[in-house]
Scaffold this motif. Structure first.
Motif, PDB file in Angstrom:
ATOM      1  N   ASN A  51       0.816  -1.216   0.000  1.00 47.76           N
ATOM      2  CA  ASN A  51       0.000   0.000   0.000  1.00 47.76           C
ATOM      3  C   ASN A  51       0.853   1.271   0.000  1.00 47.76           C
ATOM      4  O   ASN A  51       0.782   2.070   0.941  1.00 47.76           O
ATOM      5  CB  ASN A  51      -0.908   0.018   1.231  1.00 47.76           C
ATOM      6  N   PRO A  52       1.652   1.499  -1.041  1.00 43.33           N
ATOM      7  CA  PRO A  52       2.529   2.687  -1.020  1.00 43.33           C
ATOM      8  C   PRO A  52       1.781   4.009  -0.983  1.00 43.33           C
ATOM      9  O   PRO A  52       2.266   4.985  -0.420  1.00 43.33           O
ATOM     10  CB  PRO A  52       3.342   2.545  -2.310  1.00 43.33           C
ATOM     11  N   ASP A  53       0.576   4.049  -1.555  1.00 43.66           N
ATOM     12  CA  ASP A  53      -0.166   5.305  -1.629  1.00 43.66           C
ATOM     13  C   ASP A  53      -1.213   5.466  -0.538  1.00 43.66           C
ATOM     14  O   ASP A  53      -1.943   6.455  -0.505  1.00 43.66           O
ATOM     15  CB  ASP A  53      -0.836   5.430  -3.005  1.00 43.66           C
ATOM     16  N   LYS A  54      -1.271   4.516   0.362  1.00 38.94           N
ATOM     17  CA  LYS A  54      -2.229   4.582   1.472  1.00 38.94           C
ATOM     18  C   LYS A  54      -1.793   5.672   2.452  1.00 38.94           C
ATOM     19  O   LYS A  54      -0.613   5.849   2.728  1.00 38.94           O
ATOM     20  CB  LYS A  54      -2.261   3.224   2.181  1.00 38.94           C
ATOM     21  N   THR A  55      -2.773   6.406   2.980  1.00 41.71           N
ATOM     22  CA  THR A  55      -2.464   7.430   3.972  1.00 41.71           C
ATOM     23  C   THR A  55      -1.891   6.761   5.215  1.00 41.71           C
ATOM     24  O   THR A  55      -2.495   5.864   5.783  1.00 41.71           O
ATOM     25  CB  THR A  55      -3.728   8.234   4.345  1.00 41.71           C
ATOM     26  N   ALA A  56      -0.717   7.197   5.607  1.00 41.36           N
ATOM     27  CA  ALA A  56      -0.054   6.643   6.784  1.00 41.36           C
ATOM     28  C   ALA A  56      -0.321   7.498   8.018  1.00 41.36           C
ATOM     29  O   ALA A  56      -0.440   6.979   9.116  1.00 41.36           O
ATOM     30  CB  ALA A  56       1.448   6.545   6.538  1.00 41.36           C
ATOM     31  N   ALA A  57      -0.385   8.812   7.806  1.00 46.37           N
ATOM     32  CA  ALA A  57      -0.541   9.707   8.951  1.00 46.37           C
ATOM     33  C   ALA A  57      -1.145  11.031   8.522  1.00 46.37           C
ATOM     34  O   ALA A  57      -1.046  11.430   7.365  1.00 46.37           O
ATOM     35  CB  ALA A  57       0.816   9.956   9.606  1.00 46.37           C
ATOM     36  N   LYS A  58      -1.748  11.686   9.499  1.00 48.20           N
ATOM     37  CA  LYS A  58      -2.232  13.043   9.300  1.00 48.20           C
ATOM     38  C   LYS A  58      -1.866  13.819  10.548  1.00 48.20           C
ATOM     39  O   LYS A  58      -2.235  13.446  11.656  1.00 48.20           O
ATOM     40  CB  LYS A  58      -3.745  13.060   9.088  1.00 48.20           C
ATOM     41  N   ILE A  59      -1.089  14.868  10.344  1.00 50.29           N
ATOM     42  CA  ILE A  59      -0.715  15.736  11.456  1.00 50.29           C
ATOM     43  C   ILE A  59      -1.102  17.148  11.047  1.00 50.29           C
ATOM     44  O   ILE A  59      -0.576  17.680  10.070  1.00 50.29           O
ATOM     45  CB  ILE A  59       0.789  15.637  11.778  1.00 50.29           C
ATOM     46  N   GLY A  60      -2.044  17.716  11.757  1.00 52.36           N
ATOM     47  CA  GLY A  60      -2.571  19.025  11.369  1.00 52.36           C
ATOM     48  C   GLY A  60      -3.240  18.900  10.016  1.00 52.36           C
ATOM     49  O   GLY A  60      -4.096  18.041   9.813  1.00 52.36           O
ATOM     50  N   ASN A  61      -2.834  19.723   9.070  1.00 51.97           N
ATOM     51  CA  ASN A  61      -3.386  19.665   7.716  1.00 51.97           C
ATOM     52  C   ASN A  61      -2.539  18.812   6.783  1.00 51.97           C
ATOM     53  O   ASN A  61      -2.875  18.688   5.602  1.00 51.97           O
ATOM     54  CB  ASN A  61      -3.516  21.081   7.137  1.00 51.97           C
ATOM     55  N   LYS A  62      -1.446  18.265   7.284  1.00 47.39           N
ATOM     56  CA  LYS A  62      -0.541  17.480   6.437  1.00 47.39           C
ATOM     57  C   LYS A  62      -0.966  16.018   6.425  1.00 47.39           C
ATOM     58  O   LYS A  62      -1.119  15.396   7.468  1.00 47.39           O
ATOM     59  CB  LYS A  62       0.901  17.585   6.942  1.00 47.39           C
ATOM     60  N   ILE A  63      -1.134  15.492   5.218  1.00 51.54           N
ATOM     61  CA  ILE A  63      -1.419  14.068   5.046  1.00 51.54           C
ATOM     62  C   ILE A  63      -0.221  13.467   4.339  1.00 51.54           C
ATOM     63  O   ILE A  63       0.311  14.034   3.390  1.00 51.54           O
ATOM     64  CB  ILE A  63      -2.701  13.866   4.209  1.00 51.54           C
ATOM     65  N   ILE A  64       0.200  12.304   4.810  1.00 50.04           N
ATOM     66  CA  ILE A  64       1.393  11.671   4.248  1.00 50.04           C
ATOM     67  C   ILE A  64       1.098  10.203   3.977  1.00 50.04           C
ATOM     68  O   ILE A  64       0.430   9.538   4.759  1.00 50.04           O
ATOM     69  CB  ILE A  64       2.606  11.867   5.185  1.00 50.04           C
ATOM     70  N   THR A  65       1.600   9.719   2.842  1.00 52.73           N
ATOM     71  CA  THR A  65       1.378   8.334   2.449  1.00 52.73           C
ATOM     72  C   THR A  65       2.513   7.453   2.969  1.00 52.73           C
ATOM     73  O   THR A  65       3.555   7.954   3.411  1.00 52.73           O
ATOM     74  CB  THR A  65       1.316   8.192   0.920  1.00 52.73           C
ATOM     75  N   ASN A  66       2.321   6.146   2.853  1.00 53.92           N
ATOM     76  CA  ASN A  66       3.366   5.194   3.252  1.00 53.92           C
ATOM     77  C   ASN A  66       4.673   5.465   2.515  1.00 53.92           C
ATOM     78  O   ASN A  66       5.744   5.451   3.117  1.00 53.92           O
ATOM     79  CB  ASN A  66       2.911   3.760   2.965  1.00 53.92           C
ATOM     80  N   SER A  67       4.600   5.692   1.210  1.00 53.32           N
ATOM     81  CA  SER A  67       5.833   5.910   0.449  1.00 53.32           C
ATOM     82  C   SER A  67       6.508   7.217   0.862  1.00 53.32           C
ATOM     83  O   SER A  67       7.741   7.298   0.879  1.00 53.32           O
ATOM     84  CB  SER A  67       5.562   5.890  -1.054  1.00 53.32           C
ATOM     85  N   GLN A  68       5.724   8.230   1.226  1.00 49.83           N
ATOM     86  CA  GLN A  68       6.322   9.485   1.684  1.00 49.83           C
ATOM     87  C   GLN A  68       7.012   9.313   3.040  1.00 49.83           C
ATOM     88  O   GLN A  68       8.050   9.930   3.285  1.00 49.83           O
ATOM     89  CB  GLN A  68       5.254  10.581   1.751  1.00 49.83           C
ATOM     90  N   VAL A  69       6.440   8.480   3.895  1.00 48.05           N
ATOM     91  CA  VAL A  69       7.108   8.182   5.167  1.00 48.05           C
ATOM     92  C   VAL A  69       8.467   7.558   4.888  1.00 48.05           C
ATOM     93  O   VAL A  69       9.474   7.925   5.485  1.00 48.05           O
ATOM     94  CB  VAL A  69       6.245   7.252   6.060  1.00 48.05           C
ATOM     95  N   LEU A  70       8.491   6.632   3.950  1.00 49.90           N
ATOM     96  CA  LEU A  70       9.748   5.975   3.586  1.00 49.90           C
ATOM     97  C   LEU A  70      10.759   6.983   3.044  1.00 49.90           C
ATOM     98  O   LEU A  70      11.955   6.900   3.339  1.00 49.90           O
ATOM     99  CB  LEU A  70       9.471   4.873   2.557  1.00 49.90           C
TER     100      LEU A  70
END
Length: 194
Positions: A27-46
């Motif tokens: 799931n590289p494009d799945k939302t991994a986290a949301k902090i404030g207004n920022k949403i980040i995907t699994n691949s972005q965490v990596l």
């Protein structure tokens, strides 16, 4: 004692690292986290973890303090450190400098990562990539074939269209759409807005 440590290493890999890798692949494009207004995907965490791991490798440390801030790169740093076999010491904003110094001495760590420092690691990777592309050493002759677009017709004949470096017109401003429309005119499904 050694056997126990080896067993724990295997358990951490099996229980945390392996599922992490599986999740990222699946799931590289799945939302991994949301902090404030920022949403980040699994691949972005990596993409945040990788430069932090590189910097931690260069530091050659066994323990690291990490300021706990509401920033995704802080959480990426915790993962990066643990995956690098580095002990994490969370440092909360409620501590003053004297208390932090006492923790450093008592727990034996010299480096403290902050959100700002980890943001710098990320931008260093960005700068490295940009410098790699803009090193001034490229000399690509106009006649050099840089892409061969091909297909097979109904008679099994290969039809090819070669693109040479000289086929590209000068762009005043780079456009992904213009670039890919030239080389892949029938395959520009992504919506390039730049």
């Amino acid at each position: 004692m050694y056997l126990c440590a080896f067993f724990l290493k295997d358990m951490f890999y099996e229980n945390v690292i392996r599922p992490f890798i599986k999740e990222i692949y699946k799931n590289p494009d799945k939302t991994a986290a949301k902090i404030g207004n920022k949403i980040i995907t699994n691949s972005q965490v990596l993409q945040l973890i990788a430069p932090i791991m590189n910097e931690l490798d260069a530091l050659s440390i066994e323990r690291v303090g990490i300021f706990i801030e509401k920033e995704i790169n802080v959480y990426a740093a915790i993962i990066a450190a643990m995956f690098n076999n580095i002990t994490v010491i969370p440092i909360f904003n409620s501590l003053n400098e004297t208390q932090i110094d006492k923790l450093r001495l008592e727990l034996g760590f010299s480096e403290i990562l902050t959100s700002k420092r980890m943001h710098y690691y990320y931008w260093m990777t960005y700068e490295d990539a940009l410098c790699r592309i803009d090193n001034g050493l490229y000399s690509i002759p106009d006649e050099k074939i840089i892409l061969i677009d091909s297909c097979i017709d109904k008679h099994s004949n290969i039809i090819k269209n070669e693109f040479r470096a000289g086929d590209f017109k000068q762009m005043k401003k780079f456009s992904y759409l213009d670039f890919f429309n030239l080389i892949l005119p029938n395959n520009t499904e992504p919506c390039f807005t730049f």
